[in-house]
Motif scaffolding. Sequence first.
Motif, PDB file in Angstrom:
ATOM      1  N   ASP A 297       1.015  -1.214  -0.065  1.00 61.87           N
ATOM      2  CA  ASP A 297      -0.056   0.102   0.139  1.00 61.87           C
ATOM      3  C   ASP A 297       0.968   1.083  -0.113  1.00 61.87           C
ATOM      4  O   ASP A 297       0.395   2.151  -0.603  1.00 61.87           O
ATOM      5  N   ASP A 298       1.931   1.246   0.910  1.00 63.33           N
ATOM      6  CA  ASP A 298       2.730   2.572   0.973  1.00 63.33           C
ATOM      7  C   ASP A 298       4.170   1.786   1.271  1.00 63.33           C
ATOM      8  O   ASP A 298       4.531   1.604   2.167  1.00 63.33           O
ATOM      9  N   ILE A 299       5.053   2.193   0.174  1.00 62.67           N
ATOM     10  CA  ILE A 299       6.472   1.408   0.091  1.00 62.67           C
ATOM     11  C   ILE A 299       7.273   2.151   1.049  1.00 62.67           C
ATOM     12  O   ILE A 299       7.996   1.567   1.968  1.00 62.67           O
ATOM     13  N   THR A 300       7.171   3.636   1.136  1.00 63.21           N
ATOM     14  CA  THR A 300       7.863   4.577   2.046  1.00 63.21           C
ATOM     15  C   THR A 300       7.503   3.982   3.436  1.00 63.21           C
ATOM     16  O   THR A 300       8.458   3.981   4.186  1.00 63.21           O
ATOM     17  N   ALA A 301       6.297   3.810   3.836  1.00 63.78           N
ATOM     18  CA  ALA A 301       6.087   3.568   5.133  1.00 63.78           C
ATOM     19  C   ALA A 301       6.535   2.486   5.671  1.00 63.78           C
ATOM     20  O   ALA A 301       7.189   2.026   6.731  1.00 63.78           O
ATOM     21  N   THR A 302       6.592   1.249   4.690  1.00 63.95           N
ATOM     22  CA  THR A 302       7.022   0.079   5.014  1.00 63.95           C
ATOM     23  C   THR A 302       8.646   0.066   5.158  1.00 63.95           C
ATOM     24  O   THR A 302       9.035  -0.682   5.962  1.00 63.95           O
ATOM     25  N   MET A 303       9.203   0.750   4.030  1.00 62.25           N
ATOM     26  CA  MET A 303      10.692   0.854   4.445  1.00 62.25           C
ATOM     27  C   MET A 303      11.113   1.547   5.728  1.00 62.25           C
ATOM     28  O   MET A 303      12.072   1.073   6.087  1.00 62.25           O
TER      29      MET A 303
ATOM     30  N   ALA B 269      15.833  -1.836 -13.611  1.00 68.99           N
ATOM     31  CA  ALA B 269      16.511  -0.610 -13.185  1.00 68.99           C
ATOM     32  C   ALA B 269      15.641   0.281 -12.361  1.00 68.99           C
ATOM     33  O   ALA B 269      16.011   0.800 -11.336  1.00 68.99           O
ATOM     34  N   GLU B 270      14.136   0.155 -12.672  1.00 71.06           N
ATOM     35  CA  GLU B 270      13.093   0.765 -11.828  1.00 71.06           C
ATOM     36  C   GLU B 270      13.219   0.044 -10.462  1.00 71.06           C
ATOM     37  O   GLU B 270      13.023   0.889  -9.278  1.00 71.06           O
ATOM     38  N   ILE B 271      13.376  -1.126 -10.513  1.00 72.70           N
ATOM     39  CA  ILE B 271      13.415  -1.806  -8.965  1.00 72.70           C
ATOM     40  C   ILE B 271      14.665  -1.230  -8.144  1.00 72.70           C
ATOM     41  O   ILE B 271      14.248  -0.955  -6.907  1.00 72.70           O
ATOM     42  N   ARG B 272      15.638  -1.264  -8.685  1.00 71.29           N
ATOM     43  CA  ARG B 272      16.818  -0.999  -7.973  1.00 71.29           C
ATOM     44  C   ARG B 272      16.780   0.754  -7.648  1.00 71.29           C
ATOM     45  O   ARG B 272      17.146   0.971  -6.690  1.00 71.29           O
ATOM     46  N   ASP B 273      16.139   1.470  -8.757  1.00 71.79           N
ATOM     47  CA  ASP B 273      16.138   2.798  -8.310  1.00 71.79           C
ATOM     48  C   ASP B 273      14.967   3.034  -7.062  1.00 71.79           C
ATOM     49  O   ASP B 273      15.001   4.070  -6.524  1.00 71.79           O
ATOM     50  N   ILE B 274      13.687   2.446  -7.017  1.00 73.82           N
ATOM     51  CA  ILE B 274      12.904   2.490  -6.091  1.00 73.82           C
ATOM     52  C   ILE B 274      13.652   2.298  -4.834  1.00 73.82           C
ATOM     53  O   ILE B 274      13.452   3.098  -3.887  1.00 73.82           O
TER      54      ILE B 274
ATOM     55  N   ARG C 109      16.397   4.888  -3.906  1.00 74.24           N
ATOM     56  CA  ARG C 109      15.632   6.377  -3.529  1.00 74.24           C
ATOM     57  C   ARG C 109      15.108   6.108  -2.032  1.00 74.24           C
ATOM     58  O   ARG C 109      14.874   7.070  -1.267  1.00 74.24           O
ATOM     59  N   GLN C 110      15.090   4.751  -1.618  1.00 76.25           N
ATOM     60  CA  GLN C 110      14.523   4.589  -0.048  1.00 76.25           C
ATOM     61  C   GLN C 110      15.818   4.474   0.723  1.00 76.25           C
ATOM     62  O   GLN C 110      15.403   4.186   1.812  1.00 76.25           O
TER      63      GLN C 110
ATOM     64  N   MET D 124      13.100 -12.779 -12.239  1.00 74.83           N
ATOM     65  CA  MET D 124      12.954 -12.154 -11.028  1.00 74.83           C
ATOM     66  C   MET D 124      14.227 -11.312 -10.913  1.00 74.83           C
ATOM     67  O   MET D 124      15.493 -11.700 -11.447  1.00 74.83           O
ATOM     68  N   LEU D 125      14.303 -10.326 -10.030  1.00 71.58           N
ATOM     69  CA  LEU D 125      15.603  -9.604  -9.358  1.00 71.58           C
ATOM     70  C   LEU D 125      15.619  -9.680  -8.126  1.00 71.58           C
ATOM     71  O   LEU D 125      14.877  -9.419  -7.143  1.00 71.58           O
ATOM     72  N   MET D 126      16.848 -10.316  -7.577  1.00 72.17           N
ATOM     73  CA  MET D 126      17.108 -10.366  -6.362  1.00 72.17           C
ATOM     74  C   MET D 126      18.070  -9.421  -6.082  1.00 72.17           C
ATOM     75  O   MET D 126      19.029  -8.963  -6.697  1.00 72.17           O
ATOM     76  N   VAL D 127      17.501  -8.819  -4.907  1.00 71.64           N
ATOM     77  CA  VAL D 127      18.547  -7.326  -4.654  1.00 71.64           C
ATOM     78  C   VAL D 127      18.865  -7.465  -3.107  1.00 71.64           C
ATOM     79  O   VAL D 127      17.956  -7.765  -2.277  1.00 71.64           O
ATOM     80  N   VAL D 128      20.051  -7.335  -2.784  1.00 68.75           N
ATOM     81  CA  VAL D 128      20.339  -7.418  -1.300  1.00 68.75           C
ATOM     82  C   VAL D 128      21.254  -6.167  -0.893  1.00 68.75           C
ATOM     83  O   VAL D 128      22.053  -5.644  -1.763  1.00 68.75           O
ATOM     84  N   GLY D 129      20.802  -5.480  -0.277  1.00 68.36           N
ATOM     85  CA  GLY D 129      21.576  -4.388   0.554  1.00 68.36           C
ATOM     86  C   GLY D 129      21.291  -3.729   1.938  1.00 68.36           C
ATOM     87  O   GLY D 129      20.865  -4.705   2.762  1.00 68.36           O
ATOM     88  N   GLN D 130      21.850  -2.657   2.291  1.00 70.03           N
ATOM     89  CA  GLN D 130      21.683  -2.226   3.427  1.00 70.03           C
ATOM     90  C   GLN D 130      21.333  -0.698   3.465  1.00 70.03           C
ATOM     91  O   GLN D 130      21.442  -0.134   2.501  1.00 70.03           O
ATOM     92  N   PHE D 131      20.607  -0.192   4.369  1.00 64.25           N
ATOM     93  CA  PHE D 131      20.357   1.275   4.691  1.00 64.25           C
ATOM     94  C   PHE D 131      21.398   2.021   4.809  1.00 64.25           C
ATOM     95  O   PHE D 131      22.261   1.583   5.688  1.00 64.25           O
ATOM     96  N   ARG D 132      21.630   3.125   4.041  1.00 65.96           N
ATOM     97  CA  ARG D 132      22.645   4.010   4.288  1.00 65.96           C
ATOM     98  C   ARG D 132      22.429   4.900   5.680  1.00 65.96           C
ATOM     99  O   ARG D 132      21.476   5.067   6.141  1.00 65.96           O
TER     100      ARG D 132
END
Length: 242
Positions: free
Chosen positions: A97-103, A158-163, A166-167, A234-242
């Motif tokens: 529903d809300d990507i920003t709230a979830t992130m 590219a859009e998935i990585r970008d989303i 940006r979070q 599918m695109l698998m992405v692993v990361g950390q919050f800055r």
Amino acid sequence: MKRFTMNQLQEFFHDKAIESVLDIGTGTGDFVMVLDNVFQGRAHITGIDPGEQWLNEARERFHQPHIEFRRMEGEKLAFDDQSFDAVSMSKALHHLDDITATMNEIRRVLKPGGWLIIDEVSADELNEAQENHKMLHHVKSFVDRANGISHQETWSKAEIRDILTRQGVEIKLSFPHELMENTIIDETILNEKYRMMEQHLEVLNGKPGYHQIAGQLPLFKERLKKHGFKMATMLMVVGQFR
Ligand SMILES: C[S@@+](CC[C@H](N)C(=O)[O-])C[C@H]1O[C@@H](n2cnc3c(N)ncnc32)[C@H](O)[C@@H]1O
């Protein structure tokens, strides 16, 4: 999921201490199975989903004491700050529903330096059989939105990585992978896929938007016959919050 995909995750995490994982939008727990393999049964995994019917199925599948399921939405996590070493989401980002709230919630419940594992259906560089999966998926998402259910169309890699960037996610590993090895050409299964689109459209019949997408049905039939059906990459992405 192919062993190669799991190996890549296993290799990435082999020198990282992961004791607790939260899987958001867990559904019936398909990704919990992957996580349990990747972390070799050593991490406590909590799967959450707003759909009680999915959770009941998941609870029937998993009986290990280190795996549990709870009813919850990603936007409002009932966990203390810094509770998890990793948080995952598979095929769920485009349902939120809300990507920003979830992130923001994920950032809160992750321990400092904690890991985000996102596996998401992609929309670009698909072959014709995979375009058929996208077509069916996008009709379903259109019908869901018409019924007030949050469900976006899928995004390019590219859009998935970008989303995620940006979070505030710093991407450390990202690779495309396939959930299905072969293209389905079996007529019975292709008919089932056609019937699925028919059923999605039946839900919309008589409602605004129906005529906008009803024309996809004969096209879908023709395309299934010509190209078969395969799940989108599918695109698998692993990361950390800055
Ligand atoms: C396509 S399923 C993916 C299930 C599973 N993760 C998998 O990989 O097969 C998407 C799931 O996201 C869940 N979902 C939808 N909105 C959600 C939200 N706001 N928070 C958490 N999960 C949500 C749905 O109930 C559904 O089970």
